[in-house]
Design an enzyme around this catalytic site. Structure first.
Site, PDB file in Angstrom:
ATOM      1  N   HIS A  42       0.883  -1.183   0.000  1.00  0.00           N
ATOM      2  CA  HIS A  42       0.000   0.000   0.000  1.00  0.00           C
ATOM      3  C   HIS A  42       0.912   1.221   0.000  1.00  0.00           C
ATOM      4  CE1 HIS A  42      -2.456  -3.281   1.538  1.00  0.00           C
ATOM      5  NE2 HIS A  42      -3.541  -2.580   1.257  1.00  0.00           N
ATOM      6  N   GLY A 148      -3.138  -4.418  -3.342  1.00  0.00           N
ATOM      7  CA  GLY A 148      -1.845  -4.723  -2.735  1.00  0.00           C
ATOM      8  C   GLY A 148      -1.738  -6.134  -2.184  1.00  0.00           C
ATOM      9  N   ASP A 168       0.743  -1.740   4.772  1.00  0.00           N
ATOM     10  CA  ASP A 168       0.348  -0.499   5.452  1.00  0.00           C
ATOM     11  C   ASP A 168      -0.975   0.007   4.879  1.00  0.00           C
ATOM     12  OD1 ASP A 168       0.343   1.942   6.786  1.00  0.00           O
ATOM     13  OD2 ASP A 168       1.774   2.877   5.408  1.00  0.00           O
TER      14      ASP A 168
HETATM   15  N1  SAM Z   1       2.728   3.138   2.902  1.00  0.00           N
HETATM   16  C1  SAM Z   1       2.558   4.561   2.680  1.00  0.00           C
HETATM   17  C2  SAM Z   1       3.657   5.293   3.390  1.00  0.00           C
HETATM   18  O1  SAM Z   1       4.166   4.789   4.407  1.00  0.00           O
HETATM   19  O2  SAM Z   1       4.054   6.352   2.915  1.00  0.00           O
HETATM   20  C3  SAM Z   1       1.210   5.055   3.128  1.00  0.00           C
HETATM   21  C4  SAM Z   1       0.090   4.233   2.696  1.00  0.00           C
HETATM   22  S1  SAM Z   1      -1.490   4.801   3.158  1.00  0.00           S
HETATM   23  C5  SAM Z   1      -1.568   4.468   4.847  1.00  0.00           C
HETATM   24  C6  SAM Z   1      -2.472   3.535   2.465  1.00  0.00           C
HETATM   25  C7  SAM Z   1      -2.503   3.563   0.957  1.00  0.00           C
HETATM   26  O3  SAM Z   1      -3.127   2.357   0.502  1.00  0.00           O
HETATM   27  C8  SAM Z   1      -3.310   4.691   0.348  1.00  0.00           C
HETATM   28  O4  SAM Z   1      -2.510   5.378  -0.571  1.00  0.00           O
HETATM   29  C9  SAM Z   1      -4.476   3.997  -0.351  1.00  0.00           C
HETATM   30  O5  SAM Z   1      -4.866   4.637  -1.548  1.00  0.00           O
HETATM   31  C10 SAM Z   1      -3.885   2.657  -0.646  1.00  0.00           C
HETATM   32  N2  SAM Z   1      -4.838   1.547  -0.801  1.00  0.00           N
HETATM   33  C11 SAM Z   1      -6.088   1.409  -0.272  1.00  0.00           C
HETATM   34  N3  SAM Z   1      -6.581   0.203  -0.571  1.00  0.00           N
HETATM   35  C12 SAM Z   1      -5.632  -0.441  -1.304  1.00  0.00           C
HETATM   36  C13 SAM Z   1      -5.539  -1.743  -1.864  1.00  0.00           C
HETATM   37  N4  SAM Z   1      -6.531  -2.619  -1.756  1.00  0.00           N
HETATM   38  N5  SAM Z   1      -4.407  -2.069  -2.509  1.00  0.00           N
HETATM   39  C14 SAM Z   1      -3.382  -1.179  -2.627  1.00  0.00           C
HETATM   40  N6  SAM Z   1      -3.415   0.055  -2.119  1.00  0.00           N
HETATM   41  C15 SAM Z   1      -4.522   0.423  -1.453  1.00  0.00           C
END
Ligand code: SAM
Length: 283
Positions: A42, A148, A168
């Site tokens: 993520h 993800g 994450d």
């Molecule tokens: N890991 C990043 C960091 O540490 O900078 C922050 C991530 S943020 C907490 C969560 C991210 O997951 C968001 O950008 C969101 O759009 C994305 N997201 C939500 N559902 C998802 C999925 N099923 N698969 C991949 N990404 C997803």
């Protein structure tokens, strides 16, 4: 429908906790030449300008990374991990001495990549993925637009001798806690030595407990957690009162190095802030 955008929260206390832990892990992995595949399920945008409209709205970085940045010279010399993390953070800044950007996990991971390593990033939000595509990343970093946890499952086993995963999610759906537990168990089954990090929020509803309990009930061993608590759960002015990092197969010495760094950091997060590291399930 994905509503969450990390830009609103970039550089908050949970980001500091998460990325300090991530940095402690990658520092350890870099001690050996053997290739590593990193997977960030993520990924988010990768880099957050603190002047962006979304980030300016809540300005969570002002109670997160900003006090650390302001005291960086006074903090120097007390924790090699924190010194190194702050030095890395300065590489992401654009003005002389000014905190202009907060880097996300793809940035932290990409800067550790050596020629023999690989990085796979997943992001499902079209806007966030488009921003991530704009980031300059090395040739051995790959970005995929997609889910993800499914992407992660498809990537393992990997061709490198070592695997390091960051999970994450935004936990917009309650079920995500158990979906993360299932994904982690599958990775552990396929790659026994995988080092997996899972971030979880500490919320008054304690939804993260389902994730922790499912993993303990699974019989999996070597699960360690670090939690940074900002204030008592009852005082939920901001909903999230703390941040958790669960690690499968944590590197040796991580608890001491991270604990030393976090002990310097928590006083900057308020009078009630505390941190602890402990085994959730031992070896
Ligand atoms: N890991 C990043 C960091 O540490 O900078 C922050 C991530 S943020 C907490 C969560 C991210 O997951 C968001 O950008 C969101 O759009 C994305 N997201 C939500 N559902 C998802 C999925 N099923 N698969 C991949 N990404 C997803």
């Amino acid at each position: 429908m994905l509503a969450y955008q990390h830009a609103y929260h970039a550089g908050n206390f949970a980001d500091v906790h998460k990325h300090l832990t991530l940095h402690a892990v990658t520092r350890h992995l870099l001690r050996k030449a053997s290739p590593v595949t990193y997977i960030d399920s993520h990924a988010g945008r990768g880099l957050y300008p603190l002047g962006a409209a979304e980030t300016r709205k809540l300005q969570e970085y002002r109670d997160g990374v900003a006090p650390l940045w302001q005291r960086r010279e006074r903090l120097q010399g007390s924790s090699p991990l924190l010194d190194d993390w702050l030095a890395a953070l300065s590489e992401a800044q654009q003005g002389e001495g000014e905190l202009s950007h907060y880097p996300g996990s793809p940035w932290w991971l990409a800067r550790t990549l050596r020629a023999q390593d690989r990085l796979q990033l997943f992001e499902l939000h079209p806007g966030e993925h488009a921003e991530l595509e704009r980031q300059p990343l090395p040739g051995n970093a790959r970005r995929s637009f997609g889910d993800g946890l499914s992407g992660l499952r498809q990537c393992v086993p990997v061709s490198t001798p070592r695997l390091c995963v960051l999970i994450d999610p935004s936990y917009e759906r309650k079920q995500e806690y158990l979906e993360v537990a299932d994904a982690l168990l599958e990775i552990a089954r396929k790659v026994r030595h995988a080092l997996v990090m899972v971030w979880y929020p500490l919320l008054p509803a304690a939804r993260h407990q389902a994730l922790l309990d499912a993993l303990r009930a699974s019989g999996l061993r070597k699960l360690w957690r670090s939690e940074l608590v900002r204030h008592a759960p009852g005082d939920s002015r901001h909903g999230m009162y703390g941040s958790g990092m669960l690690l499968l197969n944590p590197p040796w010495g991580l608890d001491a190095a991270l604990g030393e760094a976090l002990e310097l950091v928590v006083p900057l997060f308020g009078d009630q802030a505390q941190q602890r590291g402990e085994w959730w399930v031992e070896e």
